[in-house]
Design an enzyme around this catalytic site. Structure first.
Site, short mmCIF file in Angstrom:
data_model
loop_
_atom_site.label_atom_id
_atom_site.label_comp_id
_atom_site.label_asym_id
_atom_site.label_seq_id
_atom_site.Cartn_x
_atom_site.Cartn_y
_atom_site.Cartn_z
N ASP A 45 -11.31 2.34 3.69
CA ASP A 45 -11.56 0.90 3.55
C ASP A 45 -13.03 0.61 3.25
O ASP A 45 -13.37 -0.48 2.78
CB ASP A 45 -11.22 0.20 4.88
CG ASP A 45 -9.95 -0.63 4.82
OD1 ASP A 45 -9.59 -1.08 3.72
OD2 ASP A 45 -9.36 -0.84 5.89
N GLN A 68 -4.94 -1.92 9.50
CA GLN A 68 -4.77 -3.22 8.85
C GLN A 68 -5.35 -4.32 9.75
O GLN A 68 -5.04 -4.38 10.94
CB GLN A 68 -3.28 -3.47 8.56
CG GLN A 68 -3.00 -4.72 7.76
CD GLN A 68 -3.54 -4.67 6.33
OE1 GLN A 68 -3.62 -3.60 5.72
NE2 GLN A 68 -3.94 -5.81 5.81
N LYS A 83 0.83 -1.20 0.00
CA LYS A 83 0.00 0.00 0.00
C LYS A 83 0.87 1.26 0.00
O LYS A 83 0.59 2.22 -0.72
CB LYS A 83 -0.94 -0.03 1.22
CG LYS A 83 -2.04 -1.07 1.08
CD LYS A 83 -2.82 -1.35 2.36
CE LYS A 83 -3.78 -2.52 2.12
NZ LYS A 83 -4.53 -2.93 3.31
N1 GUN Z 1 -6.85 -7.28 5.84
C1 GUN Z 1 -7.07 -8.00 4.72
N2 GUN Z 1 -7.65 -7.23 3.78
C2 GUN Z 1 -7.80 -6.01 4.32
C3 GUN Z 1 -8.32 -4.78 3.83
O1 GUN Z 1 -8.82 -4.66 2.70
N3 GUN Z 1 -8.28 -3.73 4.69
C4 GUN Z 1 -7.78 -3.84 5.95
N4 GUN Z 1 -7.80 -2.75 6.72
N5 GUN Z 1 -7.29 -4.95 6.43
C5 GUN Z 1 -7.30 -6.04 5.61
#
Ligand code: GUN
Length: 286
Positions: free
Chosen positions: A120, A97, A53
């Site tokens: 998100d 996350q 990211k």
């Molecule tokens: N863990 C796995 N996929 C995601 C996601 O799309 N966003 C977040 N915040 N955590 C994750």
């Protein structure tokens, strides 16, 4: 004829090119889109996703900060960090996350993020907006899937979309987005009896079961579009999807690979949401 491969990698690269130009224009107008990612603990998969990211932010000119916190942080301390970011006007997007350590309630944390910075798309307010078809931050993986289907002009209206998986992050919201596109949606999951009865009727099959090579040619209708959301690590260290790609590609009309399919699109949509937040989310628009 084997299926056409939908490369999420290529589409994400194209979108990132467009976003880079957009960010540059925003910079000229004094706006610097900024994403803050909170990483709690040392989960190797989470670390790798967060790295991806941050790299994507760098590539598009989006400012980013990764806050790394010890897995021993209390829930309250984490909630206070989030509140400080909610109040910070230079932060446009906040992403915590997942998964979080067991002593921290995930839903409490998601609820604490301002819906206006929830890039998100996990906050209940944004889920509600998505369900009512109001403009909002769409959850990144489902948003990426719809974008991939649309990029190939795959018909959705009136078509039967079957989803394997009902997680809050992928299965449930992708079904809602497909419904918003006038598809007829069937949700299947680990308790579904006679799974093939449903999957064999799918014009669009979304595999988000989290089991390597769970979907094979026997599950597929001839000519279906098959989207593979699985990211499973095999014993040899390689990543593979939920779909037996080699077998299924002979029967499907479209298929996404793993890696290089849905994964890069999830990140591209996160960037899109961050830019949208920097421009100002208007719930009455769109
Ligand atoms: N863990 C796995 N996929 C995601 C996601 O799309 N966003 C977040 N915040 N955590 C994750």
């Amino acid at each position: 004829m084997p299926a056409e491969i939908i490369s999420g990698k290529d589409l994400a690269a194209e979108l990132k090119g467009q976003m880079k130009a957009e960010v540059s224009k925003l910079n000229d107008n004094g706006i610097s889109p900024q994403l803050t990612v909170i990483l709690v603990g040392n989960n190797p998969a989470s670390k790798s996703y967060v790295k991806g990211k941050k790299k994507a932010c760098n590539e598009t000119g989006i400012d980013s900060e990764v806050i790394e916190l010890s897995s021993s942080i209390t829930e309250n301390e984490l909630l206070q960090k989030i509140e400080a970011l909610n109040q910070n006007d230079s932060v446009h997007g906040i992403l915590v996350q997942l998964p979080l350590p067991e002593h921290i309630r995930e839903q409490k944390v998601i609820d604490a993020i301002s819906p206006d910075k929830d890039v998100d798309g996990f906050h209940p307010v944004n889920i509600g907006r998505m369900m009512t078809g109001t403009d909002t931050f769409l959850p990144c993986t489902p948003y990426g899937i719809i974008t991939m289907l649309k990029s190939k002009n795959i018909p959705l209206k009136g078509k039967h979309a079957v989803i394997i998986g009902r997680s809050n992050i992928v299965g449930k919201p992708v079904g809602q987005l497909l419904l918003n596109e006038d598809a007829t949606v069937t949700y299947c999951h680990s308790k579904t009896e006679n799974l093939k009865k449903y999957t064999q009727q799918a014009d669009i099959l979304i595999a988000a079961a989290g089991k390597a090579h769970f979907v094979n040619e026997g599950h597929i209708k001839e000519g279906a579009a098959v989207i593979d959301v699985g990211i499973n690590r095999m014993e040899n260290g390689k990543l593979t999807g939920d779909v037996d790609f080699e077998k299924v590609k002979e029967k499907a009309s479209y298929i996404t690979p793993v890696p290089g399919g849905v994964g890069p699109m999830t990140i591209a949509m996160l960037l899109k949401n961050t830019i949208k937040s920097a421009k100002g989310l208007d719930p009455l628009e769109g």
